[in-house]
Design a protein around this motif. Sequence first.
Motif, short mmCIF file in Angstrom:
data_model
loop_
_atom_site.label_atom_id
_atom_site.label_comp_id
_atom_site.label_asym_id
_atom_site.label_seq_id
_atom_site.Cartn_x
_atom_site.Cartn_y
_atom_site.Cartn_z
N LYS A 242 0.73 -1.17 0.10
CA LYS A 242 0.07 0.06 -0.06
C LYS A 242 0.95 1.20 0.05
O LYS A 242 0.47 1.96 -0.59
CB LYS A 242 -0.90 -0.17 1.18
CG LYS A 242 -1.76 1.24 1.54
CD LYS A 242 -2.67 0.96 2.53
CE LYS A 242 -3.73 2.12 2.46
NZ LYS A 242 -4.75 2.06 3.71
N PRO A 246 0.31 3.92 -3.47
CA PRO A 246 -1.13 3.89 -2.96
C PRO A 246 -2.24 4.04 -3.87
O PRO A 246 -3.30 3.40 -3.99
CB PRO A 246 -1.11 5.34 -2.21
CG PRO A 246 0.47 5.68 -1.85
CD PRO A 246 1.23 5.03 -2.77
N LYS A 250 -4.78 0.99 -4.58
CA LYS A 250 -6.26 0.91 -4.57
C LYS A 250 -6.96 0.28 -5.83
O LYS A 250 -8.04 -0.21 -5.57
CB LYS A 250 -6.77 2.55 -4.53
CG LYS A 250 -8.20 2.74 -4.26
CD LYS A 250 -8.28 4.35 -4.23
CE LYS A 250 -10.06 4.80 -3.84
NZ LYS A 250 -10.12 6.19 -4.07
N GLU A 251 -6.32 0.42 -6.79
CA GLU A 251 -6.86 -0.26 -8.01
C GLU A 251 -6.98 -1.82 -7.82
O GLU A 251 -7.76 -2.57 -8.02
CB GLU A 251 -5.78 -0.13 -9.28
CG GLU A 251 -6.08 1.48 -9.78
CD GLU A 251 -5.06 1.66 -10.93
OE1 GLU A 251 -4.59 0.66 -11.29
OE2 GLU A 251 -5.17 2.85 -11.38
N LEU A 253 -6.93 -3.21 -4.83
CA LEU A 253 -7.68 -3.74 -3.90
C LEU A 253 -9.27 -3.78 -4.23
O LEU A 253 -9.99 -4.66 -4.01
CB LEU A 253 -7.77 -2.54 -2.91
CG LEU A 253 -8.68 -2.91 -1.51
CD1 LEU A 253 -8.55 -4.12 -0.99
CD2 LEU A 253 -8.70 -1.48 -0.59
N THR A 254 -9.58 -2.96 -5.33
CA THR A 254 -11.05 -2.93 -6.15
C THR A 254 -11.15 -4.11 -6.65
O THR A 254 -12.01 -4.95 -6.80
CB THR A 254 -11.03 -1.84 -6.80
OG1 THR A 254 -11.04 -0.56 -6.18
CG2 THR A 254 -12.44 -1.87 -7.84
#
Length: 289
Positions: A242, A246, A250-251, A253-254
Amino acid sequence: MKENLTNFRQRPLPITYVTTSESEKRIQWFINFKYPILDALTKQQEGGAENKKLDFIDLKTAVEFFKRILVDSPSRNSVNGVRAYFASPSSDGTVSPGKCGKLTLIFVAAIGEKNSDIGSYYGFKDGNFVVIPEDEARAAVHNFQKIKRNNLFSTLSDDDIRDDCKETKHLLFSIDQIEETIAEMEYQSQNHGDIVKGFGIRFSSYTDQDYRFENSKVVQYHKRLTIGFSFIDWQNEDIGIKQIDPVEFKERLTVTISKERFIGDTFDTGVPAPPPPTNDNMAALDYEI
């Protein structure tokens, strides 16, 4: 690897992923409750402070080791995992109450339904895991299991103490866990080499709280010795996926959430994990269940 690295941003996070906050909690729990006992034993019997981590020379060395352990086996096409024994080799190679060295790991490939050891044993020396003789590996494992493991009994959960379930002996990684860890290291090296310098193993412990990452199942192991993987930046500090990027995190994680993919329970297939170990699942170097 299963996918081209150029498509990596569309891949879920690796199944060995644990959040930074949870990783920090586990490391701190180890330092607060298990490390003082281990450190006192090491200083008394061998001199010097106990190990808290094992760092590879660099990221390339880590990648090469994990690839090698999968292929350097007489039955390389049948390897289904990798075992990591906790060990504490003495300075003179003996096994006795007065000779208990620093905490370390010994890796070996695993095969078959019982995940039997196959091929060479690898011990940590000078920033890498190298092949060591089986008798050396056995002595180091027995030193941990006969001495340090017993001394950690008081640090376990109330349920484990009541059931006389002892401390962790070894951990078992699936082939998918190892391959995804390798892929993650290769990707970070290729795309974030200006940030990521190395890779290391951290001794840690499950805390007294359950852990759940997003939509994964709850991890209910408490107060047991385990390990964690960490990238290392150019300031020689630990850095998580992470923190490396970052936006990219996030991408990914989605994608992870959209696939309802089970991750976050990294090394819980080890022994002991519920149910308690029996003679049926003793590993080749084990001294006892």
